[in-house]
Design a protein around this motif. Structure first.
Motif, PDB file in Angstrom:
ATOM      1  N   GLY A  19       0.811  -1.208   0.000  1.00  0.00           N
ATOM      2  CA  GLY A  19       0.000   0.000   0.000  1.00  0.00           C
ATOM      3  C   GLY A  19       0.847   1.262   0.000  1.00  0.00           C
ATOM      4  O   GLY A  19       2.076   1.201   0.082  1.00  0.00           O
ATOM      5  N   TRP A  20       0.169   2.392  -0.094  1.00  0.00           N
ATOM      6  CA  TRP A  20       0.866   3.681  -0.106  1.00  0.00           C
ATOM      7  C   TRP A  20      -0.061   4.781   0.386  1.00  0.00           C
ATOM      8  O   TRP A  20      -1.278   4.623   0.415  1.00  0.00           O
ATOM      9  CB  TRP A  20       1.375   4.007  -1.505  1.00  0.00           C
ATOM     10  CG  TRP A  20       0.279   4.258  -2.511  1.00  0.00           C
ATOM     11  CD1 TRP A  20      -0.442   3.329  -3.193  1.00  0.00           C
ATOM     12  CD2 TRP A  20      -0.225   5.524  -2.927  1.00  0.00           C
ATOM     13  NE1 TRP A  20      -1.359   3.928  -4.005  1.00  0.00           N
ATOM     14  CE2 TRP A  20      -1.249   5.291  -3.866  1.00  0.00           C
ATOM     15  CE3 TRP A  20       0.092   6.834  -2.597  1.00  0.00           C
ATOM     16  CZ2 TRP A  20      -1.958   6.312  -4.470  1.00  0.00           C
ATOM     17  CZ3 TRP A  20      -0.614   7.857  -3.218  1.00  0.00           C
ATOM     18  CH2 TRP A  20      -1.621   7.586  -4.144  1.00  0.00           C
ATOM     19  N   ILE A  21       0.537   5.893   0.802  1.00  0.00           N
ATOM     20  CA  ILE A  21      -0.210   7.040   1.296  1.00  0.00           C
ATOM     21  C   ILE A  21       0.610   8.293   1.000  1.00  0.00           C
ATOM     22  O   ILE A  21       1.849   8.231   0.931  1.00  0.00           O
ATOM     23  CB  ILE A  21      -0.501   6.887   2.808  1.00  0.00           C
ATOM     24  CG1 ILE A  21      -1.453   7.961   3.303  1.00  0.00           C
ATOM     25  CG2 ILE A  21       0.783   6.860   3.600  1.00  0.00           C
ATOM     26  CD1 ILE A  21      -1.961   7.730   4.722  1.00  0.00           C
ATOM     27  N   LEU A  22      -0.072   9.418   0.820  1.00  0.00           N
ATOM     28  CA  LEU A  22       0.631  10.684   0.664  1.00  0.00           C
ATOM     29  C   LEU A  22       1.409  10.960   1.951  1.00  0.00           C
ATOM     30  O   LEU A  22       0.893  10.745   3.058  1.00  0.00           O
ATOM     31  CB  LEU A  22      -0.344  11.818   0.396  1.00  0.00           C
ATOM     32  CG  LEU A  22      -1.083  11.761  -0.949  1.00  0.00           C
ATOM     33  CD1 LEU A  22      -2.169  12.831  -1.001  1.00  0.00           C
ATOM     34  CD2 LEU A  22      -0.110  11.941  -2.100  1.00  0.00           C
ATOM     35  N   SER A  23       2.625  11.422   1.835  1.00  0.00           N
ATOM     36  CA  SER A  23       3.475  11.599   3.016  1.00  0.00           C
ATOM     37  C   SER A  23       2.863  12.575   4.020  1.00  0.00           C
ATOM     38  O   SER A  23       2.968  12.368   5.227  1.00  0.00           O
ATOM     39  CB  SER A  23       4.877  12.045   2.615  1.00  0.00           C
ATOM     40  OG  SER A  23       4.834  13.299   1.967  1.00  0.00           O
ATOM     41  N   GLY A  24       2.216  13.621   3.536  1.00  0.00           N
ATOM     42  CA  GLY A  24       1.588  14.579   4.449  1.00  0.00           C
ATOM     43  C   GLY A  24       0.508  13.932   5.300  1.00  0.00           C
ATOM     44  O   GLY A  24       0.405  14.199   6.504  1.00  0.00           O
ATOM     45  N   ASN A  25      -0.305  13.083   4.697  1.00  0.00           N
ATOM     46  CA  ASN A  25      -1.348  12.368   5.439  1.00  0.00           C
ATOM     47  C   ASN A  25      -0.750  11.387   6.439  1.00  0.00           C
ATOM     48  O   ASN A  25      -1.290  11.177   7.519  1.00  0.00           O
ATOM     49  CB  ASN A  25      -2.285  11.630   4.492  1.00  0.00           C
ATOM     50  CG  ASN A  25      -3.098  12.576   3.640  1.00  0.00           C
ATOM     51  OD1 ASN A  25      -3.221  13.756   3.944  1.00  0.00           O
ATOM     52  ND2 ASN A  25      -3.643  12.065   2.553  1.00  0.00           N
TER      53      ASN A  25
END
Length: 108
Positions: A19-25
């Motif tokens: 998986g992945w996520i925006l770094s800010g989030n």
């Protein structure tokens, strides 16, 4: 993470894309203080982890269509062995298409 200029956090378990996520989030959800988390604790408690991805053999039209459907401007490319390769963005794809069109016109 945010001060390093990173855009995405990629989760990999045993070397495989998870998986992945925006770094800010990602950063906004980290508790304050110097705490250590296991991978499972971190992965299970971070909200908004995306698992959508594309394969390297998918063509430009397929990738742009999926990005449109998922309402994403970037998407990870993951191989058939579930290994994360890189991120591609809508801007990169469109820039490449425009370059190819311009080069075709020049050669004609």
């Amino acid at each position: 993470v945010g001060t390093l200029g990173l855009k995405y956090v990629v989760f990999q378990k045993n070397g495989l894309f998870d998986g992945w996520i925006l770094s800010g989030n990602f950063v906004l959800q980290l508790p304050e203080g110097d705490r250590t988390f296991s991978y499972n604790q971190l992965r299970e408690n971070i909200i908004g982890v995306n698992t959508q991805h594309v394969k390297p053999q998918e063509n430009t039209r397929q990738v742009l269509s999926k990005m449109q459907e998922w309402r994403m401007d970037a998407v990870p490319v993951v191989d058939d062995d579930s290994k994360w390769l890189f991120f591609t963005t809508r801007g990169e794809i469109l820039s490449s298409l425009m370059t190819n069109i311009m080069l075709e016109e020049e050669s004609n």
